[in-house]
Write a protein that holds these residues in place. Structure first.
Motif, PDB file in Angstrom:
ATOM      1  N   GLU A 108       0.572  -1.176  -0.038  1.00 22.91           N
ATOM      2  CA  GLU A 108       0.069  -0.184   0.211  1.00 22.91           C
ATOM      3  C   GLU A 108       0.835   1.114   0.232  1.00 22.91           C
ATOM      4  O   GLU A 108       0.677   2.220   0.850  1.00 22.91           O
ATOM      5  CB  GLU A 108      -1.199  -0.136   1.127  1.00 22.91           C
ATOM      6  N   LYS A 129       0.976   3.779  -2.179  1.00 19.20           N
ATOM      7  CA  LYS A 129      -0.140   4.844  -2.692  1.00 19.20           C
ATOM      8  C   LYS A 129       0.735   5.909  -3.260  1.00 19.20           C
ATOM      9  O   LYS A 129       0.267   6.912  -3.017  1.00 19.20           O
ATOM     10  CB  LYS A 129      -0.870   5.392  -1.416  1.00 19.20           C
ATOM     11  N   TYR A 171      -3.174   4.686  -4.838  1.00 22.05           N
ATOM     12  CA  TYR A 171      -3.609   3.414  -4.671  1.00 22.05           C
ATOM     13  C   TYR A 171      -2.839   2.207  -4.454  1.00 22.05           C
ATOM     14  O   TYR A 171      -2.112   2.151  -5.572  1.00 22.05           O
ATOM     15  CB  TYR A 171      -4.902   3.355  -5.586  1.00 22.05           C
ATOM     16  N   SER A 172      -2.962   1.424  -3.648  1.00 25.80           N
ATOM     17  CA  SER A 172      -2.617   0.114  -3.709  1.00 25.80           C
ATOM     18  C   SER A 172      -0.824   0.333  -3.775  1.00 25.80           C
ATOM     19  O   SER A 172      -0.226   1.223  -3.167  1.00 25.80           O
ATOM     20  CB  SER A 172      -3.092  -0.876  -4.858  1.00 25.80           C
ATOM     21  N   GLU A 204      -2.898  -2.990 -10.355  1.00 28.50           N
ATOM     22  CA  GLU A 204      -3.027  -2.362  -9.419  1.00 28.50           C
ATOM     23  C   GLU A 204      -1.712  -2.378  -8.321  1.00 28.50           C
ATOM     24  O   GLU A 204      -1.617  -2.238  -7.218  1.00 28.50           O
ATOM     25  CB  GLU A 204      -4.249  -2.951  -8.396  1.00 28.50           C
TER      26      GLU A 204
END
Length: 274
Positions: free
Chosen positions: A35, A37, A62-63, A88
């Motif tokens: 994560e 981000k 994100y992720s 992702e």
């Protein structure tokens, strides 16, 4: 060797909360984050002595995952090789001489289990990916071993490489792994479906290193930011180091570093002779 894994819930924010102090103190052979981000170029993280590998999500903020390793790997791959999953930034695989090392950030099933069906597909494809890695690897990288080397004896075949996997698996495996199991059976991270997929993963040849050494210990790695959950220790153990069963006897220590702040997760550690 010493390995660390940490869901940092935003590496840029975590850096402002002391990430580098812990990183330098830990002095791990491999340090993984989930994560992150962030996108490429948004943070210049100086880690002398480490090779850095990042997998960014297409969606901004994100992720995302990262691995920092002292030893340069033989090869690096990103994702599962499936476009549906690889948007992702959830998986990085390093190959070393004696083992594979993977960091993973498993998709969350989300509120009202909106993403549970996708999560189930992810679980199946991730396990298939792991089993493919475990296949005997011939000198020739393509084709069937028997077809490419018909005279090769069983004794001469290369040995399978074990796998070490770490990360946020977004599931509490058993009732021992969260504070309030009865109230969370229908919530993301503790549904029967998610727990069964994790059990299937373990049953396919992997060992939960922490539970292997601490079969009865209630200790958590994630706490909600709400309701003073960390202060009350109303948490979940959803971060894991898994190893191939073939090397579980080489595990020396596995810890959850609950005193380390900077995220809603705390780091976890694996010490192993490999």
């Amino acid at each position: 060797m010493k390995f660390i894994s940490w869901n940092v819930n935003g590496i840029r924010a975590c850096v402002k909360k002391g990430f580098l102090d812990f990183f330098n103190e830990a002095d791990a052979d491999i340090f993984c984050i989930q994560e992150s981000k962030m996108q490429e170029g948004q943070l210049d993280l100086e880690l002398p002595g480490y090779h850095q590998y990042w997998n960014y999500a297409v969606k901004k903020g994100y992720s995302g995952t990262g691995i920092f390793t002292k030893e340069e790997p033989l090869s690096v791959s990103y994702g599962l090789g499936i476009e549906e999953h690889d948007q992702e930034g959830r998986v990085i695989t390093l190959e070393f001489e004696n083992y594979y090392f993977i960091t993973v950030y498993t998709p969350n099933s989300q509120s009202e289990l909106a993403r549970l069906s996708y999560r189930m597909k992810w679980e199946e494809d991730f396990l298939a990916y792991l089993k493919k890695l475990e296949e005997t690897k011939p000198v020739i990288f393509c084709g069937d071993l028997k077809e490419s080397q018909p005279s090769l004896t069983q004794e001469a075949k290369p040995k399978k490489k074990p796998i070490i996997i770490c990360g946020d698996f977004n599931v509490a495996a058993t009732e021992l792994d969260l504070k309030n199991p009865k109230n969370n059976v229908k919530n993301a991270g503790f549904t029967p479906e998610e727990r069964e997929k994790f059990k299937t993963l373990l049953d396919s040849g992997f060992t939960d290193s922490y539970r292997y050494l601490h079969p009865d210990t209630e200790k958590y790695s994630w706490w909600s930011y709400r309701f003073k959950a960390r202060e009350r220790n109303a948490g979940w153990r959803i971060d894991y180091f898994l190893t191939s069963d073939s090397i579980k006897d080489k595990i020396k220590d596995a810890e959850i570093l609950t005193d380390v702040m900077g995220s809603d997760h705390c780091p976890i550690e694996l010490d192993i002779d490999i």
